[in-house]
Design a protein around this motif. Sequence first.
Motif, PDB file in Angstrom:
ATOM      1  N   THR A 153      -2.087  -7.509  -4.364  1.00 25.26           N
ATOM      2  CA  THR A 153      -2.455  -6.323  -4.974  1.00 25.26           C
ATOM      3  C   THR A 153      -1.895  -5.263  -4.506  1.00 25.26           C
ATOM      4  O   THR A 153      -1.521  -5.197  -3.359  1.00 25.26           O
ATOM      5  N   VAL A 193      -4.924  -1.284  -7.750  1.00 25.65           N
ATOM      6  CA  VAL A 193      -6.165  -0.382  -7.384  1.00 25.65           C
ATOM      7  C   VAL A 193      -5.532   0.797  -7.007  1.00 25.65           C
ATOM      8  O   VAL A 193      -4.818   0.829  -6.133  1.00 25.65           O
ATOM      9  N   CYS A 194      -5.910   1.794  -7.941  1.00 24.52           N
ATOM     10  CA  CYS A 194      -5.478   3.046  -7.668  1.00 24.52           C
ATOM     11  C   CYS A 194      -6.596   3.870  -7.015  1.00 24.52           C
ATOM     12  O   CYS A 194      -7.964   3.893  -7.432  1.00 24.52           O
ATOM     13  N   LEU A 204      -6.896  -0.980   4.343  1.00 19.73           N
ATOM     14  CA  LEU A 204      -6.345  -1.819   3.411  1.00 19.73           C
ATOM     15  C   LEU A 204      -5.189  -2.840   3.742  1.00 19.73           C
ATOM     16  O   LEU A 204      -5.232  -4.065   3.335  1.00 19.73           O
ATOM     17  N   TYR A 231      -2.053  -1.406  -3.906  1.00 18.59           N
ATOM     18  CA  TYR A 231      -2.996  -0.272  -3.522  1.00 18.59           C
ATOM     19  C   TYR A 231      -2.115   1.080  -3.527  1.00 18.59           C
ATOM     20  O   TYR A 231      -1.183   1.061  -2.701  1.00 18.59           O
ATOM     21  N   ILE A 280       1.008  -1.024   0.046  1.00 19.01           N
ATOM     22  CA  ILE A 280       0.044   0.029  -0.166  1.00 19.01           C
ATOM     23  C   ILE A 280       0.855   1.291   0.021  1.00 19.01           C
ATOM     24  O   ILE A 280       1.795   1.490   0.959  1.00 19.01           O
ATOM     25  N   LEU A 291     -13.787  -3.086  -2.579  1.00 18.10           N
ATOM     26  CA  LEU A 291     -12.750  -3.688  -2.692  1.00 18.10           C
ATOM     27  C   LEU A 291     -12.953  -5.221  -3.066  1.00 18.10           C
ATOM     28  O   LEU A 291     -12.387  -5.902  -3.863  1.00 18.10           O
ATOM     29  N   THR A 351      -2.579   4.874  -2.827  1.00 22.15           N
ATOM     30  CA  THR A 351      -3.335   5.951  -2.230  1.00 22.15           C
ATOM     31  C   THR A 351      -2.978   6.983  -2.321  1.00 22.15           C
ATOM     32  O   THR A 351      -3.531   8.181  -1.919  1.00 22.15           O
TER      33      THR A 351
END
Lengths: 96, 343
Positions: free
Chosen positions: B7, B45-46, B293, B9, A95, B212, B11
């Motif tokens: 995945t 995932v943006c 997340l 992510y 992330i 999600l 952010t």
Amino acid sequence: MLVLISYDVSFEDPGGERRLRRIAKACQDYGQRVQYSVFECVVDPAQWARLKHRLLTEMDERKDSLRFYYLGANWKRKIEHVGAKPEYDPEGPLIL
Amino acid sequence: MKKLLNTLYVTTQGAYLAKDGECVAVRMDNEVRLRVPVHTLGGIVCFGQVSCSPFLMGFAAERGLGFSFLTENGRFLARVQGPVSGNVLLRREQYRRADSPEASAEVARSIISAKIINARRIVQRALRDHGGKIDGSPLDKEVSHLKDCLQRLQQPVSLDVARGIEGEAANGYFGVFDHLILSGEPEFRFIGRSRRPPLDRVNCLLSFIYTLLAHDVRSALECVGLDSEVGFLHRDRPGRHGLALDVMEEFRAFVGDRLALSLINLGQIKKDDFEILETGAVRMTNDARKTLLVAYQKRKQDEIVHPFLNERISMGLVFHVQAMLMARWLRGDVDGYPPFVGK
């Protein structure tokens, strides 16, 4: 599984720089650079076969040396990092 | 068994994703912050203002990587899709069954049953774990109500009746959902489901997690070559991923609601983690979104025993297993679609 790849590429002849660049590139496509000539790659057996083949075709066996360390699937307990250059965990949450 | 891929992510606002060899390079302020080989990724995932090079999009499409763009609040905006993958015969069979009221009703009934069982387990679990702390009588009543709904689904009812039962069960379940929240804060009271926009904190959490989930389920369905837009329970509507929403029903309670509840009940998400906009809409802060997340990714790595395959797999792979079972049912390899029922 995790494979640790380290290399020494000889600069004796003019092709050395090119080989170094291409070997680094191949490693980078499959893993992360943890130190200048050390890469950690999380790969499955098929990917490993492909990467190894690519590395062996790039290198010059008379001048360069490559070392592969197979750390298996439970590699998390086998690695400890101290100091600068924090790396990311390729299997942990990504992330940003 | 296939490996659960990670995945990515993104952010951070203003980030730029580009293709670098076989890697995704994430650039922030003209500096490469992360370089991940694409083969370790199952999806990207943006969130919000994140841009991306067309070469990376093409590469992702070619590799069958799920690539979604969401607003900062998690509302779905767009996705990148490559050439239609998979078997045309499978897709045709999917359309045929979706057109048949009997076949649709059959699979819808089993999906709704799984949804209700999973919801009921959440209520039972709360009763068992926190029986002393919470007022049990409405929960007890709801457990038997859900059981009654399940029994009615055993009969070969039509699709419309099945959807009616689903609505009734969802109403009942969300009616007692507030009792499952142990936090004393009045900010975390749950009055009812609200979305687009969510009007309170709990709804905000739920909506975000469901988005999600939808991304993951959709990617899984498309990996086995199904058309995620043609559903059985959710009928066709432009731009809606009917089949993804169908399969997602089985996971809403087991993955989504449980995650939301534990984030609140364990105090990982606090009342200050949200912003209230002038319109009354509620939005999560950046930090809260990251906490969520991380928790979601962790949840996907938990191992469970799949009830149908009887195999130990990570939760994140269950989406793929269900997609595979759906394909098997369409191919006629299994008699009925076995929906996912959690323990």
